[in-house]
Write an enzyme that holds these catalytic residues in place. Structure first.
Site, PDB file in Angstrom:
ATOM      1  N   HIS A  78       0.851  -1.196   0.000  1.00 52.47           N
ATOM      2  CA  HIS A  78       0.000   0.000   0.000  1.00 52.47           C
ATOM      3  C   HIS A  78       0.890   1.252   0.000  1.00 52.47           C
ATOM      4  O   HIS A  78       2.087   1.168   0.299  1.00 52.47           O
ATOM      5  CB  HIS A  78      -0.915  -0.028   1.227  1.00 52.47           C
ATOM      6  CG  HIS A  78      -2.020  -1.040   1.093  1.00 52.47           C
ATOM      7  ND1 HIS A  78      -3.039  -1.171   2.002  1.00 52.47           N
ATOM      8  CD2 HIS A  78      -2.261  -1.969   0.134  1.00 52.47           C
ATOM      9  CE1 HIS A  78      -3.855  -2.135   1.613  1.00 52.47           C
ATOM     10  NE2 HIS A  78      -3.397  -2.639   0.486  1.00 52.47           N
ATOM     11  N   GLU A 112       1.138   3.723   1.988  1.00 55.64           N
ATOM     12  CA  GLU A 112       1.759   4.037   3.290  1.00 55.64           C
ATOM     13  C   GLU A 112       3.020   3.198   3.493  1.00 55.64           C
ATOM     14  O   GLU A 112       4.007   3.671   4.039  1.00 55.64           O
ATOM     15  CB  GLU A 112       0.781   3.740   4.440  1.00 55.64           C
ATOM     16  CG  GLU A 112      -0.498   4.562   4.432  1.00 55.64           C
ATOM     17  CD  GLU A 112      -1.623   3.889   3.645  1.00 55.64           C
ATOM     18  OE1 GLU A 112      -1.341   3.235   2.617  1.00 55.64           O
ATOM     19  OE2 GLU A 112      -2.791   4.032   4.046  1.00 55.64           O
ATOM     20  N   SER A 144     -23.180   5.326 -40.648  1.00 54.82           N
ATOM     21  CA  SER A 144     -22.753   5.947 -39.388  1.00 54.82           C
ATOM     22  C   SER A 144     -21.250   6.232 -39.326  1.00 54.82           C
ATOM     23  O   SER A 144     -20.768   6.774 -38.343  1.00 54.82           O
ATOM     24  CB  SER A 144     -23.128   5.041 -38.209  1.00 54.82           C
ATOM     25  OG  SER A 144     -22.412   3.827 -38.288  1.00 54.82           O
ATOM     26  N   TRP A 171     -17.984   8.228 -40.522  1.00 62.14           N
ATOM     27  CA  TRP A 171     -17.915   8.417 -39.081  1.00 62.14           C
ATOM     28  C   TRP A 171     -18.653   9.684 -38.696  1.00 62.14           C
ATOM     29  O   TRP A 171     -18.577  10.654 -39.439  1.00 62.14           O
ATOM     30  CB  TRP A 171     -16.461   8.511 -38.618  1.00 62.14           C
ATOM     31  CG  TRP A 171     -15.680   7.269 -38.907  1.00 62.14           C
ATOM     32  CD1 TRP A 171     -14.799   7.075 -39.920  1.00 62.14           C
ATOM     33  CD2 TRP A 171     -15.718   6.054 -38.167  1.00 62.14           C
ATOM     34  NE1 TRP A 171     -14.270   5.814 -39.865  1.00 62.14           N
ATOM     35  CE2 TRP A 171     -14.822   5.172 -38.792  1.00 62.14           C
ATOM     36  CE3 TRP A 171     -16.402   5.604 -37.054  1.00 62.14           C
ATOM     37  CZ2 TRP A 171     -14.594   3.872 -38.341  1.00 62.14           C
ATOM     38  CZ3 TRP A 171     -16.172   4.326 -36.596  1.00 62.14           C
ATOM     39  CH2 TRP A 171     -15.288   3.471 -37.228  1.00 62.14           C
ATOM     40  N   THR A 223     -25.855  -4.651 -32.361  1.00 63.15           N
ATOM     41  CA  THR A 223     -24.595  -3.984 -32.702  1.00 63.15           C
ATOM     42  C   THR A 223     -23.572  -5.018 -33.130  1.00 63.15           C
ATOM     43  O   THR A 223     -22.831  -4.825 -34.103  1.00 63.15           O
ATOM     44  CB  THR A 223     -24.083  -3.151 -31.503  1.00 63.15           C
ATOM     45  OG1 THR A 223     -25.027  -2.118 -31.257  1.00 63.15           O
ATOM     46  CG2 THR A 223     -22.723  -2.550 -31.758  1.00 63.15           C
ATOM     47  N   GLY A 279     -25.891  -0.837 -28.641  1.00 65.58           N
ATOM     48  CA  GLY A 279     -26.609   0.267 -29.255  1.00 65.58           C
ATOM     49  C   GLY A 279     -27.631   0.896 -28.318  1.00 65.58           C
ATOM     50  O   GLY A 279     -27.599   0.721 -27.099  1.00 65.58           O
TER      51      GLY A 279
END
Ligand SMILES: NC(=O)c1ccc[n+]([C@@H]2O[C@H](COP(=O)([O-])OP(=O)(O)OC[C@H]3O[C@@H](n4cnc5c(N)ncnc54)[C@H](OP(=O)(O)O)[C@@H]3O)[C@@H](O)[C@H]2O)c1
Length: 356
Positions: A45, A47, A163, A165, A191, A288
């Site tokens: 950790h 510390e 779509s 881009w 999708t 989607g």
């Protein structure tokens, strides 16, 4: 504390399921003696890194730490005991640890041993370092981001389906990097069928490729799709109880983990709990619209990343990013707090959080 925050950020997205934490030890005049941060789960950790090389810290030194020190045995011993052993007399803490195993107990342990505690320094900044951790440790579900690339009128494609881009290159690159900042990406079956997405980060120098999740009641999608054939990261099919056993077996043979809900269509909250049990702490939902709408309706979204192009698609027949939530009263619609607005090339990035 600002320095401790910067240290914590060095390990951003590398510590799952743990939080990022930074620590700085200063002497009585405020000069920095040592620093540390948590690098990954199982590693020391923050510390421990900051205090490790001292037998006892110099008199009058103060430890700054972004998160309340832990006081339980996990993969490493409690930091509270290390702080006491090293004779630290004052600790400045950014925010409390929301982990129910700690949540104030670390502070109480130090206070009861006579350590002076100052709490809440840069508290919001420290808490926001760990949005993913804060969510999963308290809810036992992943942190969920919804991402969409849209026109200014909220559309994801032309009425014809064209779509590519909507947004420009910079926004698309940022979208790829967003993938590396999540442990997994999810898409709906339509999708997968229409776009055959790779769901990988293809721009970061050292990408953390996300695991891939598809929501489909039938599991009936092309066997030559990237999802079925690219085996580099774990793949999950989230499905319902009427999936054809033959399809399930074939996908399992391809190495896909099949998670079967109790209804015909997999339910979002169940899916989130189940994915969390599989070790997923953060999930990027990339559409989607139908899948996104389910997440919004179930109040399962923690963050929105909307890449907005300065284009008006201007057709009621063109699909919008948020789909049909079925909410009919204005006072019931989900509301968002805007957090950040960035210009990315010619586009905008809006980062927003749900108002609870
Ligand atoms: N511009 C962008 O950013 C972007 C991003 C992604 C997609 N897209 C476009 O979006 C289109 C597809 O979107 P879509 O809205 O039609 O479909 P979708 O959201 O991709 O998929 C929806 C399907 O997922 C399955 N599903 C399983 N569990 C579900 C649940 N709990 N909630 C909702 N759906 C669940 C259902 O199929 P089953 O009945 O088989 O379970 C459902 O019909 C594509 O044309 C794609 O190109 C655009």
């Amino acid at each position: 504390m600002k320095q401790a925050i910067d240290l914590a950020l060095k390990a951003q997205y590398q510590t799952d399921p743990n939080p990022v934490v930074g620590a700085v030890l200063v002497d009585r005049k405020g000069s920095i003696l040592s620093v540390g941060f948590h690098r990954k789960a199982g590693a020391p950790h923050a510390e421990v890194e900051a205090l490790g090389h001292y037998h006892n810290v110099p008199d009058g030194s103060i430890l700054f730490v972004t998160l309340e020190p832990c006081n339980f045995f996990g993969r490493t011993p409690p930091c509270t005991e290390l702080i006491l052993k090293k004779q630290v007399k004052q600790v400045v803490i950014g925010c409390r640890d929301p982990n129910p195993k700690v949540s104030g107990n670390g502070i109480e342990r130090l206070k009861s041993a006579g350590v002076k505690i100052v709490e809440g320094v840069l508290e919001t900044e420290c808490r926001n370092l760990n949005r993913v951790f804060n969510k999963h440790i308290t809810s036992l579900m992943p942190f969920v981001t919804v991402k969409a690339a849209i026109s200014i009128d909220g559309k994801t494609a032309m009425a014809s389906g064209e779509s590519q881009w909507i947004t420009g290159e910079e926004a698309r690159k940022a979208g790829h990097r967003l993938r590396s900042s999540h442990q997994a990406i999810a898409v709906g079956s339509k999708t997968l069928i229409r776009d055959n997405p790779e769901l990988t980060d293809r721009v970061s120098e050292t990408p953390r490729q996300p695991q891939r999740v598809v929501f489909s009641s039938s599991g009936d999608f092309p066997m030559d799709s990237h999802f079925v054939n690219q085996v580099s990261t774990q793949r999950f099919l989230i499905t319902g109880n009427s999936i054809n056993p033959h399809i399930a077996r074939t996908l399992e043979q391809k190495g896909i983990l099949i998670l079967v809900g109790t209804g015909v269509r997999p339910e979002i909250q169940w899916a989130m709990k189940t994915l969390y049990r599989e070790g997923i702490c953060s999930l990027l939902v990339e559409g989607g619209a139908e899948l996104t709408a389910s997440f919004i309706k179930e109040k399962m979204v923690d963050q929105f990343y909307l890449f907005v192009a300065g284009k008006i698609i201007g057709s009621s027949k063109a699909p919008s990013w948020s789909g049909e939530t079925g909410i009919s009263k204005l006072k019931e619609v989900p509301r968002l707090n805007f957090d950040r607005l960035e210009k990315l090339g010619e586009d905008l990035l809006i980062v927003a959080y749900p108002k609870h």
